[in-house]
Design an enzyme around this catalytic site. Structure first.
Site, PDB file in Angstrom:
ATOM      1  N   ASP A   1       0.811  -1.226   0.000  1.00  0.00           N
ATOM      2  CA  ASP A   1       0.000   0.000   0.000  1.00  0.00           C
ATOM      3  C   ASP A   1       0.841   1.270   0.000  1.00  0.00           C
ATOM      4  O   ASP A   1       0.444   2.287   0.570  1.00  0.00           O
ATOM      5  CB  ASP A   1      -0.971   0.037   1.201  1.00  0.00           C
ATOM      6  CG  ASP A   1      -1.767  -1.246   1.314  1.00  0.00           C
ATOM      7  OD1 ASP A   1      -2.248  -1.707   0.269  1.00  0.00           O
ATOM      8  OD2 ASP A   1      -1.884  -1.783   2.422  1.00  0.00           O
TER       9      ASP A   1
ATOM     10  N   LYS B   1       2.062   2.185  -5.008  1.00  0.00           N
ATOM     11  CA  LYS B   1       2.754   1.668  -6.197  1.00  0.00           C
ATOM     12  C   LYS B   1       1.917   1.831  -7.454  1.00  0.00           C
ATOM     13  O   LYS B   1       2.458   2.022  -8.527  1.00  0.00           O
ATOM     14  CB  LYS B   1       3.055   0.173  -6.023  1.00  0.00           C
ATOM     15  CG  LYS B   1       4.096  -0.130  -4.977  1.00  0.00           C
ATOM     16  CD  LYS B   1       4.357  -1.623  -4.881  1.00  0.00           C
ATOM     17  CE  LYS B   1       3.181  -2.412  -4.385  1.00  0.00           C
ATOM     18  NZ  LYS B   1       2.779  -2.163  -3.004  1.00  0.00           N
TER      19      LYS B   1
ATOM     20  N   LYS C   1      -0.005   4.192  -8.518  1.00  0.00           N
ATOM     21  CA  LYS C   1       0.184   5.483  -9.176  1.00  0.00           C
ATOM     22  C   LYS C   1       1.575   5.572  -9.826  1.00  0.00           C
ATOM     23  O   LYS C   1       1.713   6.037 -10.953  1.00  0.00           O
ATOM     24  CB  LYS C   1       0.020   6.600  -8.146  1.00  0.00           C
ATOM     25  CG  LYS C   1       0.309   7.929  -8.754  1.00  0.00           C
ATOM     26  CD  LYS C   1       0.201   9.051  -7.787  1.00  0.00           C
ATOM     27  CE  LYS C   1       1.004  10.186  -8.357  1.00  0.00           C
ATOM     28  NZ  LYS C   1       0.538  11.471  -7.914  1.00  0.00           N
TER      29      LYS C   1
ATOM     30  N   GLY D   1      -4.096  -4.608  -4.228  1.00  0.00           N
ATOM     31  CA  GLY D   1      -5.085  -3.651  -4.698  1.00  0.00           C
ATOM     32  C   GLY D   1      -4.366  -2.383  -5.105  1.00  0.00           C
ATOM     33  O   GLY D   1      -3.678  -1.779  -4.301  1.00  0.00           O
ATOM     34  N   HIS D   2      -4.443  -2.048  -6.376  1.00  0.00           N
ATOM     35  CA  HIS D   2      -3.784  -0.845  -6.871  1.00  0.00           C
ATOM     36  C   HIS D   2      -4.834   0.172  -7.292  1.00  0.00           C
ATOM     37  O   HIS D   2      -5.704  -0.146  -8.100  1.00  0.00           O
ATOM     38  CB  HIS D   2      -2.901  -1.164  -8.086  1.00  0.00           C
ATOM     39  CG  HIS D   2      -1.705  -1.980  -7.735  1.00  0.00           C
ATOM     40  ND1 HIS D   2      -0.974  -2.673  -8.665  1.00  0.00           N
ATOM     41  CD2 HIS D   2      -1.115  -2.204  -6.556  1.00  0.00           C
ATOM     42  CE1 HIS D   2       0.017  -3.294  -8.069  1.00  0.00           C
ATOM     43  NE2 HIS D   2      -0.052  -3.027  -6.778  1.00  0.00           N
TER      44      HIS D   2
ATOM     45  N   THR E   1      -5.914 -11.570   3.716  1.00  0.00           N
ATOM     46  CA  THR E   1      -7.001 -10.948   2.962  1.00  0.00           C
ATOM     47  C   THR E   1      -8.136 -11.954   2.722  1.00  0.00           C
ATOM     48  O   THR E   1      -9.174 -11.579   2.179  1.00  0.00           O
ATOM     49  CB  THR E   1      -6.496 -10.422   1.603  1.00  0.00           C
ATOM     50  OG1 THR E   1      -5.981 -11.541   0.868  1.00  0.00           O
ATOM     51  CG2 THR E   1      -5.404  -9.375   1.774  1.00  0.00           C
TER      52      THR E   1
ATOM     53  N   GLN F   1       2.157  -6.026  -3.033  1.00  0.00           N
ATOM     54  CA  GLN F   1       2.550  -6.130  -1.622  1.00  0.00           C
ATOM     55  C   GLN F   1       3.815  -5.297  -1.342  1.00  0.00           C
ATOM     56  O   GLN F   1       3.997  -4.287  -1.990  1.00  0.00           O
ATOM     57  CB  GLN F   1       2.744  -7.599  -1.205  1.00  0.00           C
ATOM     58  CG  GLN F   1       1.441  -8.381  -1.104  1.00  0.00           C
ATOM     59  CD  GLN F   1       1.003  -8.984  -2.418  1.00  0.00           C
ATOM     60  OE1 GLN F   1       1.798  -9.491  -3.167  1.00  0.00           O
ATOM     61  NE2 GLN F   1      -0.268  -8.904  -2.699  1.00  0.00           N
TER      62      GLN F   1
ATOM     63  N   THR G   1      -8.519  -3.831  -1.098  1.00  0.00           N
ATOM     64  CA  THR G   1      -9.024  -5.188  -1.272  1.00  0.00           C
ATOM     65  C   THR G   1     -10.036  -5.570  -0.195  1.00  0.00           C
ATOM     66  O   THR G   1     -11.034  -6.204  -0.473  1.00  0.00           O
ATOM     67  CB  THR G   1      -7.833  -6.172  -1.295  1.00  0.00           C
ATOM     68  OG1 THR G   1      -6.992  -5.783  -2.375  1.00  0.00           O
ATOM     69  CG2 THR G   1      -8.263  -7.610  -1.507  1.00  0.00           C
ATOM     70  N   THR G   2      -9.772  -5.171   1.048  1.00  0.00           N
ATOM     71  CA  THR G   2     -10.645  -5.627   2.135  1.00  0.00           C
ATOM     72  C   THR G   2     -11.411  -4.491   2.811  1.00  0.00           C
ATOM     73  O   THR G   2     -12.293  -4.748   3.623  1.00  0.00           O
ATOM     74  CB  THR G   2      -9.810  -6.329   3.224  1.00  0.00           C
ATOM     75  OG1 THR G   2      -8.830  -5.394   3.694  1.00  0.00           O
ATOM     76  CG2 THR G   2      -9.113  -7.571   2.703  1.00  0.00           C
TER      77      THR G   2
ATOM     78  N   PRO H   1      -9.397  -0.588   7.907  1.00  0.00           N
ATOM     79  CA  PRO H   1      -8.601   0.608   8.178  1.00  0.00           C
ATOM     80  C   PRO H   1      -7.137   0.220   8.324  1.00  0.00           C
ATOM     81  O   PRO H   1      -6.816  -0.816   8.917  1.00  0.00           O
ATOM     82  CB  PRO H   1      -9.154   1.134   9.512  1.00  0.00           C
ATOM     83  CG  PRO H   1     -10.069   0.096  10.032  1.00  0.00           C
ATOM     84  CD  PRO H   1     -10.340  -0.917   8.967  1.00  0.00           C
TER      85      PRO H   1
HETATM   86  P1  IMP Z   1      -2.464 -12.813   2.367  1.00  0.00           P
HETATM   87  O1  IMP Z   1      -1.529 -12.308   1.318  1.00  0.00           O
HETATM   88  O2  IMP Z   1      -3.916 -12.635   2.021  1.00  0.00           O
HETATM   89  O3  IMP Z   1      -2.126 -14.222   2.779  1.00  0.00           O
HETATM   90  O4  IMP Z   1      -2.246 -11.928   3.683  1.00  0.00           O
HETATM   91  C1  IMP Z   1      -1.041 -11.968   4.433  1.00  0.00           C
HETATM   92  C2  IMP Z   1      -0.689 -10.576   4.945  1.00  0.00           C
HETATM   93  O5  IMP Z   1      -0.301  -9.764   3.858  1.00  0.00           O
HETATM   94  C3  IMP Z   1      -1.834  -9.843   5.634  1.00  0.00           C
HETATM   95  O6  IMP Z   1      -1.289  -9.034   6.654  1.00  0.00           O
HETATM   96  C4  IMP Z   1      -2.386  -8.967   4.528  1.00  0.00           C
HETATM   97  O7  IMP Z   1      -3.070  -7.844   5.038  1.00  0.00           O
HETATM   98  C5  IMP Z   1      -1.102  -8.585   3.817  1.00  0.00           C
HETATM   99  N1  IMP Z   1      -1.279  -8.218   2.402  1.00  0.00           N
HETATM  100  C6  IMP Z   1      -1.403  -9.047   1.355  1.00  0.00           C
HETATM  101  N2  IMP Z   1      -1.491  -8.347   0.223  1.00  0.00           N
HETATM  102  C7  IMP Z   1      -1.395  -7.058   0.542  1.00  0.00           C
HETATM  103  C8  IMP Z   1      -1.363  -5.835  -0.218  1.00  0.00           C
HETATM  104  O8  IMP Z   1      -1.431  -5.805  -1.450  1.00  0.00           O
HETATM  105  N3  IMP Z   1      -1.235  -4.694   0.502  1.00  0.00           N
HETATM  106  C9  IMP Z   1      -1.105  -4.687   1.856  1.00  0.00           C
HETATM  107  N4  IMP Z   1      -1.114  -5.792   2.594  1.00  0.00           N
HETATM  108  C10 IMP Z   1      -1.261  -6.965   1.947  1.00  0.00           C
END
Ligand code: IMP
Length: 423
Positions: free
Chosen positions: A13, A16, A18, A40-41, A128, A223, A299-300, A303
């Site tokens: 987050d 990236k 942008k 999520g971009h 997520t 990520q 994505t979720t 906050p």
């Molecule tokens: P997972 O990738 O769904 O298994 O989640 C593992 C951890 O990575 C959790 O803390 C998620 O919130 C975090 N996470 C996974 N993808 C993202 C992302 O694109 N942005 C921020 N956190 C992420």
């Protein structure tokens, strides 16, 4: 040759989307190499806002080739939904290609993700819930289903039946859950497979051909470094390698093909999910950063936890990714703060440490050591020339450069495509 990688240097987050969107303008091919629809971009073009999860940001430029590499795990339902959403908004998908060896997220992966988080209770990872971890687990355990398997219905059924012989035991005996049926999944996935089929190819070969034609290739990270399975805050990480090394294995290219590694760092820090976060602000400044920076997961919708910038994290990211430059995003969010803190060390059991620790239990005992810099009041969203930034904003940037020893070449001053400074 100018092939670049964009990497998140923090917990994801970083903005990236942008930066990738800005840099994609000068590239011919844009590649996703890892993760899945956990990413999520957000990209804002004119008055339109696009939220991308699996599809590379380059899709918003009609002439660019977009590639989803073998390192990505693909949920066919989520993928087709995203494709349809883009198509409805007039975006062409003709130049979207998907690796034939990318692994597939199955309905039972999502189920296992939820069941395992529930089993862990208070010790949960805060995933997520998209089935990412279980899909990568199956890949490594050599019982995964790949894109190429989906293209042949009999093979898909055969492989799925083999995998389910194991997974149903886990569902029933470990989680006390209902077993799943291969036939049902094969039928459920057919409409998605019909959509995806046209896009599936040998993307490693496609990239090699692009390289031979001297095309510029751009690798879009998802990520961030601290979510990396090897270099992140294990076990509070994702199940892939979002660091620069993941590009080679996740896209099918060699390290000699990469010229630049751009690290994206937010001007402050955020994290979603569980795990230690030394510079977290659980006060009104944290709240202000969250509201002003719209820090809610794409994505979720969760906050995001907010805190001060951590130089130890950026130095760690610099080393493990071999960063050649930094893109500092969301500097505008800091405008109006009287003073700004930079974490330059941790105090751990009375000792000053300067390197990011490997063990989360140690990290959770670390107290941040801050350097305090003066803030600025001016709104900087319309600034395009570095020299027109308030002096204290420049001082903040230059102090980060001095401490990490990497140049900050892009500065984000607002959410829109054009709201940035290039140095
Ligand atoms: P997972 O990738 O769904 O298994 O989640 C593992 C951890 O990575 C959790 O803390 C998620 O919130 C975090 N996470 C996974 N993808 C993202 C992302 O694109 N942005 C921020 N956190 C992420």
């Amino acid at each position: 040759m100018s092939n670049k990688i964009v990497i998140g240097t923090q917990w994801g987050d970083e903005g990236k989307g942008k930066i990738t969107d800005m840099l994609a303008e000068t590239a011919d091919v844009i590649v996703r190499f890892g993760g899945g629809n956990n990413a999520g971009h957000t990209v804002i073009v004119g008055d339109e806002k696009f939220e991308l999860h699996l599809i590379p940001s380059g899709i918003l430029y009609p002439e660019k080739v977009n590639v989803i590499g073998n390192g990505v795990v693909i949920d066919p339902e989520a993928m087709v939904e995203e494709m349809q959403g883009l198509r409805e908004r007039g975006i062409s998908l003709d130049k979207l290609f998907i690796s034939e060896t990318a692994h597939i997220i199955m309905p039972y992966h999502r189920l296992l993700d939820h069941l395992e988080e529930k089993r862990k209770g208070a010790g949960k990872i805060g995933t997520t819930g998209k089935g990412i971890g279980p899909a990568y687990t199956d890949k490594v355990a050599r019982r995964g289903i790949r894109m190429i398997d989906l293209l042949d219905k009999d093979r898909f059924y055969r492989k799925l039946t083999d995998t389910l012989a194991y997974q149903n035991l886990v569902l029933e005996r470990v989680y006390n859950s209902e077993p799943v049926q291969a036939e049902e999944i094969v039928e459920q996935y057919q409409p998605y497979i019909d959509e995806l089929r046209l896009h599936v190819t040998n993307t490693s070969l496609l990239l090699e051909e692009a390289r031979e034609e001297r095309k510029k290739i751009f690798f879009e990270g998802a990520q961030g470094t601290l979510l990396d399975i090897d270099y992140g805050t294990y076990p509070f990480v994702t199940s892939s390698n979002p660091t620069a090394g993941g590009v080679c294995t996740g896209a099918g290219i060699g390290p000699t093909r990469i010229d630049d590694v751009i690290g994206v760092a937010k001007a402050y820090l955020t994290r979603v999910g569980e795990g230690p976060f030394p510079t977290e602000l659980q006060d009104e400044i944290g709240e202000l950063l969250r509201e002003k920076g719209h820090e809610y997961g794409v994505t979720t919708g969760r906050p995001r936890r907010c805190g001060w910038f951590d130089v130890l994290i950026l130095r760690h990211a610099f080393r493990v990714n071999g960063l050649t430059e930094i893109a500092l995003t969301k500097l505008d969010v800091l405008s109006g703060l009287e003073e700004i803190k930079l974490c330059t060390g941790y105090r751990y059991r009375g000792e000053l440490i300067k390197e990011f620790p490997a063990e989360v239990e140690h990290l959770s005992e670390c107290e941040p050591v801050y350097e305090t810099l003066p803030g600025w009041d001016e709104d900087i969203t319309s600034v395009r020339d570095y020299n027109n930034l308030p002096e204290n904003a420049r001082r903040y940037i230059e102090r980060i450069e001095e401490l990490v020893k990497v140049p900050v070449k892009i500065i984000g001053t607002g959410p829109k495509r054009e709201e940035a400074i290039r140095r």
